[in-house]
Design an enzyme around this catalytic site. Structure first.
Site, PDB file in Angstrom:
ATOM      1  N   ARG A 194      -3.127   7.353 -17.556  1.00 40.35           N
ATOM      2  CA  ARG A 194      -4.020   7.530 -18.702  1.00 40.35           C
ATOM      3  C   ARG A 194      -3.808   8.913 -19.323  1.00 40.35           C
ATOM      4  NH1 ARG A 194      -8.533   8.357 -17.248  1.00 40.35           N
ATOM      5  NH2 ARG A 194      -8.310   8.128 -14.997  1.00 40.35           N
ATOM      6  N   TYR A 204       0.829   1.661 -20.978  1.00 43.90           N
ATOM      7  CA  TYR A 204       0.391   1.790 -19.594  1.00 43.90           C
ATOM      8  C   TYR A 204      -1.089   1.473 -19.368  1.00 43.90           C
ATOM      9  CZ  TYR A 204       0.195   3.055 -14.841  1.00 43.90           C
ATOM     10  OH  TYR A 204       0.030   2.957 -13.487  1.00 43.90           O
ATOM     11  N   LYS A 236     -10.634  -0.087 -19.285  1.00 46.09           N
ATOM     12  CA  LYS A 236     -11.366   1.167 -19.464  1.00 46.09           C
ATOM     13  C   LYS A 236     -11.975   1.278 -20.860  1.00 46.09           C
ATOM     14  CE  LYS A 236     -10.204   2.420 -15.364  1.00 46.09           C
ATOM     15  NZ  LYS A 236     -11.173   2.652 -14.287  1.00 46.09           N
ATOM     16  N   HIS A 253     -18.175   2.906 -13.466  1.00 43.54           N
ATOM     17  CA  HIS A 253     -16.881   2.942 -12.759  1.00 43.54           C
ATOM     18  C   HIS A 253     -17.150   2.725 -11.275  1.00 43.54           C
ATOM     19  CE1 HIS A 253     -12.879   5.375 -12.123  1.00 43.54           C
ATOM     20  NE2 HIS A 253     -12.654   4.078 -12.170  1.00 43.54           N
ATOM     21  N   SER A 299     -11.169   8.076 -10.263  1.00 42.38           N
ATOM     22  CA  SER A 299      -9.893   7.369 -10.210  1.00 42.38           C
ATOM     23  C   SER A 299      -9.084   7.804  -8.992  1.00 42.38           C
ATOM     24  CB  SER A 299      -9.090   7.650 -11.478  1.00 42.38           C
ATOM     25  OG  SER A 299      -9.845   7.238 -12.601  1.00 42.38           O
ATOM     26  N   CYS A 339      -9.672   7.504  -5.874  1.00 40.84           N
ATOM     27  CA  CYS A 339     -10.464   8.128  -4.813  1.00 40.84           C
ATOM     28  C   CYS A 339     -11.019   7.112  -3.834  1.00 40.84           C
ATOM     29  CB  CYS A 339     -11.587   8.970  -5.409  1.00 40.84           C
ATOM     30  SG  CYS A 339     -10.976  10.483  -6.159  1.00 40.84           S
ATOM     31  N   ASP A 385     -13.405  -1.836  -9.340  1.00 35.78           N
ATOM     32  CA  ASP A 385     -13.248  -0.743 -10.315  1.00 35.78           C
ATOM     33  C   ASP A 385     -14.415  -0.610 -11.298  1.00 35.78           C
ATOM     34  OD1 ASP A 385     -11.488   1.398 -11.197  1.00 35.78           O
ATOM     35  OD2 ASP A 385     -11.179   0.240 -13.028  1.00 35.78           O
ATOM     36  N   ARG A 396       1.239   1.068  -9.669  1.00 33.32           N
ATOM     37  CA  ARG A 396       0.106   0.132  -9.543  1.00 33.32           C
ATOM     38  C   ARG A 396       0.586  -1.298  -9.318  1.00 33.32           C
ATOM     39  NH1 ARG A 396      -5.460   2.275 -10.502  1.00 33.32           N
ATOM     40  NH2 ARG A 396      -5.014   4.483 -10.833  1.00 33.32           N
TER      41      ARG A 396
HETATM   42  P1  GTP Z   1      -8.606   3.682  -9.502  1.00 33.37           P
HETATM   43  O1  GTP Z   1      -7.971   2.332  -9.523  1.00 33.37           O
HETATM   44  O2  GTP Z   1      -7.717   4.752 -10.070  1.00 33.37           O
HETATM   45  O3  GTP Z   1      -9.961   3.720 -10.134  1.00 33.37           O
HETATM   46  O4  GTP Z   1      -8.690   4.137  -7.961  1.00 33.37           O
HETATM   47  P2  GTP Z   1      -9.513   3.700  -6.670  1.00 33.37           P
HETATM   48  O5  GTP Z   1     -10.767   4.513  -6.607  1.00 33.37           O
HETATM   49  O6  GTP Z   1      -9.644   2.228  -6.572  1.00 33.37           O
HETATM   50  O7  GTP Z   1      -8.573   4.265  -5.502  1.00 33.37           O
HETATM   51  P3  GTP Z   1      -7.828   3.550  -4.289  1.00 33.37           P
HETATM   52  O8  GTP Z   1      -8.764   2.787  -3.382  1.00 33.37           O
HETATM   53  O9  GTP Z   1      -6.684   2.801  -4.821  1.00 33.37           O
HETATM   54  O10 GTP Z   1      -7.317   4.811  -3.441  1.00 33.37           O
HETATM   55  C1  GTP Z   1      -6.451   5.765  -3.944  1.00 33.37           C
HETATM   56  C2  GTP Z   1      -5.798   6.530  -2.823  1.00 33.37           C
HETATM   57  O11 GTP Z   1      -6.771   7.042  -1.900  1.00 33.37           O
HETATM   58  C3  GTP Z   1      -4.838   5.671  -2.010  1.00 33.37           C
HETATM   59  O12 GTP Z   1      -3.653   6.386  -1.810  1.00 33.37           O
HETATM   60  C4  GTP Z   1      -5.563   5.454  -0.728  1.00 33.37           C
HETATM   61  O13 GTP Z   1      -4.688   5.292   0.345  1.00 33.37           O
HETATM   62  C5  GTP Z   1      -6.424   6.712  -0.576  1.00 33.37           C
HETATM   63  N1  GTP Z   1      -7.669   6.421   0.199  1.00 33.37           N
HETATM   64  C6  GTP Z   1      -8.543   5.404  -0.024  1.00 33.37           C
HETATM   65  N2  GTP Z   1      -9.532   5.391   0.894  1.00 33.37           N
HETATM   66  C7  GTP Z   1      -9.291   6.438   1.720  1.00 33.37           C
HETATM   67  C8  GTP Z   1      -9.959   6.960   2.886  1.00 33.37           C
HETATM   68  O14 GTP Z   1     -10.983   6.448   3.346  1.00 33.37           O
HETATM   69  N3  GTP Z   1      -9.412   8.074   3.455  1.00 33.37           N
HETATM   70  C9  GTP Z   1      -8.281   8.657   2.968  1.00 33.37           C
HETATM   71  N4  GTP Z   1      -7.817   9.743   3.582  1.00 33.37           N
HETATM   72  N5  GTP Z   1      -7.616   8.191   1.883  1.00 33.37           N
HETATM   73  C10 GTP Z   1      -8.113   7.098   1.267  1.00 33.37           C
HETATM   74  C1  SPV Z   2      -8.381   4.562 -13.263  1.00 30.19           C
HETATM   75  O1  SPV Z   2      -7.614   5.472 -13.648  1.00 30.19           O
HETATM   76  O2  SPV Z   2      -9.577   4.782 -12.950  1.00 30.19           O
HETATM   77  C2  SPV Z   2      -7.886   3.174 -13.144  1.00 30.19           C
HETATM   78  C3  SPV Z   2      -6.506   2.870 -13.589  1.00 30.19           C
HETATM   79  O3  SPV Z   2      -8.628   2.320 -12.688  1.00 30.19           O
HETATM   80  S1  SPV Z   2      -6.369   2.704 -15.332  1.00 30.19           S
HETATM   81  O4  SPV Z   2      -6.684   1.306 -15.682  1.00 30.19           O
HETATM   82  O5  SPV Z   2      -4.993   3.009 -15.698  1.00 30.19           O
HETATM   83  O6  SPV Z   2      -7.286   3.582 -15.987  1.00 30.19           O
HETATM   84 MN    MN Z   3     -10.637   3.117 -12.129  1.00 27.22          MN
END
Ligand code: GTP
Ligand code: SPV
Ligand code: MN
Length: 614
Positions: free
Chosen positions: A84, A227, A236, A256, A278, A280, A303, A395
């Site tokens: 983004r 993207y 979003k 979110h 994001s 996290c 999400d 992704r």
């Molecule tokens: P968006 O799609 O961007 O909104 O992200 P999201 O909040 O869904 O994040 P996602 O669950 O994909 O996690 C992103 C990164 O954080 C990945 O590389 C995970 O492996 C890492 N991660 C997720 N949960 C944990 C956790 O409990 N501990 C640690 N150390 N890393 C984590």
């Molecule tokens: C984020 O960045 O929080 C996402 C991925 O969930 S995107 O749809 O590219 O914004």
């Molecule tokens: Mn997101």
């Protein structure tokens, strides 16, 4: 001098209701962008197969090995179009104050003039796809319809995964439904002004990008990027930025947040909504494989959540999406087995590495990298190369119903009733593993003061700490302080029925720079404490940072944590926190009179309590 603004045709509310308005809007937009062909998408399997075949033939997609990864594809973006673009994302409200200090603002007419110029002829030589979609189950009380016009077939096949897309939505529009208009071009016409034909590239885009939102007329215009969050406008742009502004007007919430259903060993079920910034941990939390016996976590969304007060006075939520656009790196059989099984087939991967056998790979998929890979940019890669094989924001795009942990009621029209709300962020210091808010207002303060280290989900520096209130910094379509006021009002309306609010942080690091908490499936231990609190069972110590688990109340048996680790996880350091309150104060000050008084009094209260601890 004439001052005609072509795009003014779409500013009346009635302009976005029913079929005649849709036809007129498509015709107008086609006249502006001059595509070769207009294609109305029906969402059928044949249409999907045809688009995938065309993209594979043109080189826009690489078909993966059918035996290893059936019906799956790899897209490689151009290196300048991987995330983004927050500094090119605009909220174009009539009054700048309504966008607020955390959004980039442009005057609507000024932005319309620029967009008119950019979009003129931008689709020449390309196909204009008309993509009708529903966010939420079609006809659901919380659901909304949108129509995206795009010149990107990648966006079409992705939107078919991420939303309910196609003919049934057109029927709703025929019957008079209102729709949100979303315009998208990759900004790379295939004809020169003199009519000469240009060759296409695998990932068309433009160095200039504009992601513009007009909250008053509920329109989205996106230019120059193919993207994810920049181009899949249902996600979003609509389901968060425009929807949050609609929700503000209409008394609901667009957040979110992931949504899960938790079943405890005694058979009780609870629904949790959790907001993390994001990359996290939302997808991981939403698909958690609990390490504690008897606990079940089922996925409803990963999400976005739309939440509304139900007839029973409780807060109900839906996942408006139909798929997952998840972060690939870090996703492995040890961390997120449910995701690994979800993406076994029927998946579009973007910016991951390709193996010699025609399968995918990324950092964290397996402990060891395969010897020879093609990296996300299409270059030969070995473990000695020294750069990541997959882009850190690579992704996967996959349908929600492929997920083995998907809940039976994930697409229930009424949604699910929420028992607890959780705010989280990526914080190496300060924020304890888990804390409970004293009440709703204190929970809103948790949301308002959420901060996190920046991730690769957006262009810009990674690791820098920034405030990300409600994990909505890049996604709130109106003044962030008004968002907090809105939350306070929703809490008043819910009264005794309001969900309890918590804050978590999986990412605390020790002096050696290592994560203290094991995370992933062990996060169930934190959920267990939260559920115990909902049942009135778990012991709590009230501190300036909220209610922390009393020693022994959070089960850490078998994790091998030392006493020093537990101190790290739950430490309340008044000096560090007083410094943090200064930063919160600076954030709050930017909102001037729009800041709800409740937030400044909570900050003063926090400071007073920290002073006492000193
Ligand atoms: P968006 O799609 O961007 O909104 O992200 P999201 O909040 O869904 O994040 P996602 O669950 O994909 O996690 C992103 C990164 O954080 C990945 O590389 C995970 O492996 C890492 N991660 C997720 N949960 C944990 C956790 O409990 N501990 C640690 N150390 N890393 C984590
Ligand atoms: C984020 O960045 O929080 C996402 C991925 O969930 S995107 O749809 O590219 O914004
Ligand atoms: Mn997101």
């Amino acid at each position: 001098m004439t001052d005609t603004v072509l795009t003014d045709f779409a500013t009346e509310e009635a302009a976005h209701t029913g079929r005649a308005a849709l036809d007129a809007w498509v015709a107008n937009f086609a006249a502006l962008t001059q595509p070769d062909v207009i294609l109305w998408c029906d969402g059928s399997e044949e249409e999907r197969a045809r688009l995938l075949a065309e993209m594979t033939a043109s080189g826009a997609l690489i078909a993966l090995n059918h035996d290893l990864r059936p019906d799956s594809y790899l897209a490689r973006s151009t290196p300048s179009d991987v995330a983004r673009v927050e500094d090119r994302t605009f909220i174009c409200s009539a009054d700048q104050e309504d966008a607020g200090p955390t959004n980039n603002w442009r005057a609507p007419n000024e932005m319309r003039r620029e967009l008119d110029a950019r979009f003129t002829g931008s689709m020449s030589g390309r196909t204009l796809y008309v993509v009708p979609f529903s966010m939420g189950p079609l006809g659901g009380a919380i659901s909304q319809i949108g129509v995206q016009l795009t010149d990107s077939p990648y966006v079409v096949v992705s939107t078919r995964i991420m939303t309910r897309m196609g003919r049934p939505i057109l029927h709703e529009i025929d019957a008079g439904a209102r729709w949100v208009p979303a315009l998208h071009t990759v900004g790379m016409p295939l004809c020169t002004p003199s009519g000469a034909r240009l060759p296409d590239v695998a990932w068309p885009s433009n160095e200039t990008k504009i992601i513009a939102h007009f909250p008053e007329t509920r329109e989205i215009w996106s230019y120059g990027s193919g993207y994810g969050g920049n181009a899949l406008l249902a996600k979003k742009c609509f389901a968060l930025r425009i929807a949050s502004s609609m929700a503000h007007e209409e008394g609901w919430l667009a957040e979110h947040m992931l949504l899960i259903k938790v079943t405890s060993p005694d058979g009780h079920t609870y629904h949790l909504a959790a907001a993390f910034p994001s990359a996290c941990g939302k997808t991981n939390f939403a698909m958690m494989s609990p390490t504690r016996p008897g606990w079940i976590v089922e996925t409803i969304g990963d999400d976005i959540a739309w939440l509304r007060r139900g007839e029973d006075g409780r807060l109900w939520a839906i996942n408006p999406e139909a798929g997952f656009f998840g972060v690939a790196p870090g996703t492995g059989a040890d961390t997120n087995p449910a995701a690994i099984s979800t993406i076994r087939s029927g998946t579009i991967f973007t910016n991951v590495a390709l193996t010699r056998e025609g399968d995918v790979w990324w950092e964290g998929l397996t402990p060891e990298a395969p010897r020879n890979l093609i990296d996300w940019q299409g270059k030969a890669w070995t473990p000695e190369t020294g750069t990541p094989a997959a882009h850190p924001n690579a992704r996967f795009t996959v349908a929600a119903d492929q997920c083995p942990t998907i809940s039976d009621d994930w697409d229930s029209r009424d949604g699910v009733p929420i028992d607890a709300i959780v705010f989280g962020g990526r914080r190496a210091t300060n924020v304890p593993l888990v804390a409970e808010a004293e009440d709703w207002e204190h929970g809103v303060f948790f949301g308002a003061t959420t901060s996190s280290e920046q991730t690769a989900a957006a262009e810009g520096p990674v690791g820098i700490l920034r405030h990300d209130p409600f994990a909505m910094l890049p996604f709130c379509g109106y003044n962030m302080a008004d968002h907090w006021t809105h939350w306070l009002r929703i809490g008043e309306a819910l009264g005794e029925n309001a969900p309890r609010i918590f804050r978590v942080n999986w990412f605390k690091k020790n002096a050696a720079g290592k994560y203290v908490w094991p995370g992933f499936g062990d996060n169930i231990r934190v959920v267990e404490w939260i559920v115990d609190r909902l049942q009135g069972a778990a012991a709590v110590d009230w501190t300036p940072l909220g209610g922390l688990p009393r020693t022994g109340a959070l089960d850490v048996a078998g994790l091998g944590l030392e006493d020093a680790d537990l101190v790290d996880l739950f430490d309340v350091d008044p000096e560090l926190w007083l410094a943090e309150t200064d930063q919160i104060d600076r954030l709050f000050a930017t909102f001037g009179e729009r800041l709800p008084l409740e937030m400044s009094s909570r900050l003063a209260q926090l400071r007073g309590r920290l002073e006492e601890l000193r």
